[in-house]
Design a protein around this motif. Structure first.
Motif, PDB file in Angstrom:
ATOM      1  N   VAL A   1       1.718   4.819   5.459  1.00  0.00           N
ATOM      2  CA  VAL A   1       1.011   5.936   4.411  1.00  0.00           C
ATOM      3  C   VAL A   1       0.853   6.829   5.399  1.00  0.00           C
ATOM      4  N   TRP A   2       0.591   6.575   6.512  1.00  0.00           N
ATOM      5  CA  TRP A   2      -0.185   7.944   6.930  1.00  0.00           C
ATOM      6  C   TRP A   2       1.248   9.444   7.854  1.00  0.00           C
TER       7      TRP A   2
ATOM      8  N   VAL B   1      -5.225  -1.293  -7.507  1.00  0.00           N
ATOM      9  CA  VAL B   1      -5.899  -0.395  -7.124  1.00  0.00           C
ATOM     10  C   VAL B   1      -5.649   0.562  -7.095  1.00  0.00           C
ATOM     11  N   ARG B   2      -6.163   1.890  -7.269  1.00  0.00           N
ATOM     12  CA  ARG B   2      -5.813   3.074  -7.234  1.00  0.00           C
ATOM     13  C   ARG B   2      -7.415   4.013  -6.844  1.00  0.00           C
ATOM     14  N   VAL B   3      -6.825   4.502  -5.850  1.00  0.00           N
ATOM     15  CA  VAL B   3      -8.000   5.692  -5.230  1.00  0.00           C
ATOM     16  C   VAL B   3      -7.526   6.947  -4.703  1.00  0.00           C
TER      17      VAL B   3
ATOM     18  N   VAL C   1       0.836  -1.560   0.073  1.00  0.00           N
ATOM     19  CA  VAL C   1      -0.135   0.474  -0.325  1.00  0.00           C
ATOM     20  C   VAL C   1       0.605   1.567   0.475  1.00  0.00           C
ATOM     21  N   THR C   2       0.975   2.068  -0.672  1.00  0.00           N
ATOM     22  CA  THR C   2       1.277   3.535  -1.364  1.00  0.00           C
ATOM     23  C   THR C   2       0.645   4.791  -1.024  1.00  0.00           C
ATOM     24  N   ALA C   3       1.311   5.636  -1.605  1.00  0.00           N
ATOM     25  CA  ALA C   3       0.223   7.092  -2.044  1.00  0.00           C
ATOM     26  C   ALA C   3       1.156   7.297  -3.429  1.00  0.00           C
TER      27      ALA C   3
ATOM     28  N   ARG D   1      -5.672  15.526  -5.235  1.00  0.00           N
ATOM     29  CA  ARG D   1      -4.830  15.544  -4.745  1.00  0.00           C
ATOM     30  C   ARG D   1      -3.618  14.081  -4.948  1.00  0.00           C
ATOM     31  N   PHE D   2      -4.791  13.172  -4.320  1.00  0.00           N
ATOM     32  CA  PHE D   2      -3.384  12.192  -3.628  1.00  0.00           C
ATOM     33  C   PHE D   2      -4.067  10.566  -4.260  1.00  0.00           C
ATOM     34  N   HIS D   3      -3.640   9.765  -3.998  1.00  0.00           N
ATOM     35  CA  HIS D   3      -4.067   8.495  -4.834  1.00  0.00           C
ATOM     36  C   HIS D   3      -3.406   7.414  -4.143  1.00  0.00           C
ATOM     37  N   VAL D   4      -4.019   6.754  -3.208  1.00  0.00           N
ATOM     38  CA  VAL D   4      -3.661   5.657  -2.790  1.00  0.00           C
ATOM     39  C   VAL D   4      -3.498   4.474  -3.275  1.00  0.00           C
ATOM     40  N   ILE D   5      -2.596   4.046  -3.801  1.00  0.00           N
ATOM     41  CA  ILE D   5      -2.256   2.918  -4.526  1.00  0.00           C
ATOM     42  C   ILE D   5      -2.189   0.967  -3.635  1.00  0.00           C
ATOM     43  N   TYR D   6      -2.535   0.287  -3.602  1.00  0.00           N
ATOM     44  CA  TYR D   6      -3.217  -1.211  -3.828  1.00  0.00           C
ATOM     45  C   TYR D   6      -2.540  -1.949  -4.291  1.00  0.00           C
ATOM     46  N   GLN D   7      -1.485  -2.983  -3.912  1.00  0.00           N
ATOM     47  CA  GLN D   7      -1.429  -3.984  -5.075  1.00  0.00           C
ATOM     48  C   GLN D   7      -1.862  -5.347  -4.642  1.00  0.00           C
TER      49      GLN D   7
END
Length: 159
Positions: free
Chosen positions: A102-103, A74-76, A44-46, A56-62
């Motif tokens: 990430v936080w 998956v991008r949020v 999980v990254t951003a 502004r942000f995308h959280v990215i899950y692999q």
């Protein structure tokens, strides 16, 4: 998956990325694990797209499927005004540490997280260093061509 969760699919050079709304990520992760055999949350990254307006942000899950030899990203997208996304701890317990990182680095809140506190930076640190608007506060590297300029600006001990 696309129709069920309102996701859009992007494919580039054989790699697939789903773009999901933040309200859908927990249910989609549950479906990926249970119905599509994505047994492992790899990362999980951003990304911070500042100064772009929104999102502004995308959280990215692999996600990884060991049984089917597949990888899915998956991008949020998240707005700068409310950088919050539900935690995936209940679906993938290993998400705990990734979400804390990430936080800590981006300041993105994971709603429902059991222990959202700093993991990399000291507890009393102010700000989130991987945000693009975070002040750098670095010292210029000294070389032979700029030695005199830096020496003038650099604080020296009193004799």
């Amino acid at each position: 998956m696309q129709a069920e969760f309102g996701a859009s699919l992007q494919t580039f050079r054989g790699e697939h990325t789903l773009i999901l709304a933040r309200e859908q990520i927990a249910a989609a992760a549950q479906a990926l694990r249970d119905r599509f055999q994505f047994e492992m949350l790899v990362d999980v990254t951003a990304v911070d797209y500042w100064p772009q307006e929104e999102p502004r942000f995308h959280v990215i899950y692999q996600f990884n499927s060991v049984s089917h030899h597949g990888l899915l990203r998956v991008r949020v997208p998240l707005s700068a005004a409310e950088p919050k996304v539900p935690t995936l701890e209940g679906v993938y317990p290993g998400a705990n540490w990734y979400e804390r990182e990430v936080w800590d680095m981006f300041g993105i809140q994971f709603e429902g997280h059991s222990d959202l506190r700093r993991i990399i930076m000291p507890y009393d640190w102010v700000g989130h260093p991987l945000r693009k608007d975070y002040p750098l506060g670095y010292e210029e590297v000294q070389f032979t061509f700029n030695f005199d300029d830096i020496s003038l600006r650099k604080p020296h001990p009193k004799e």
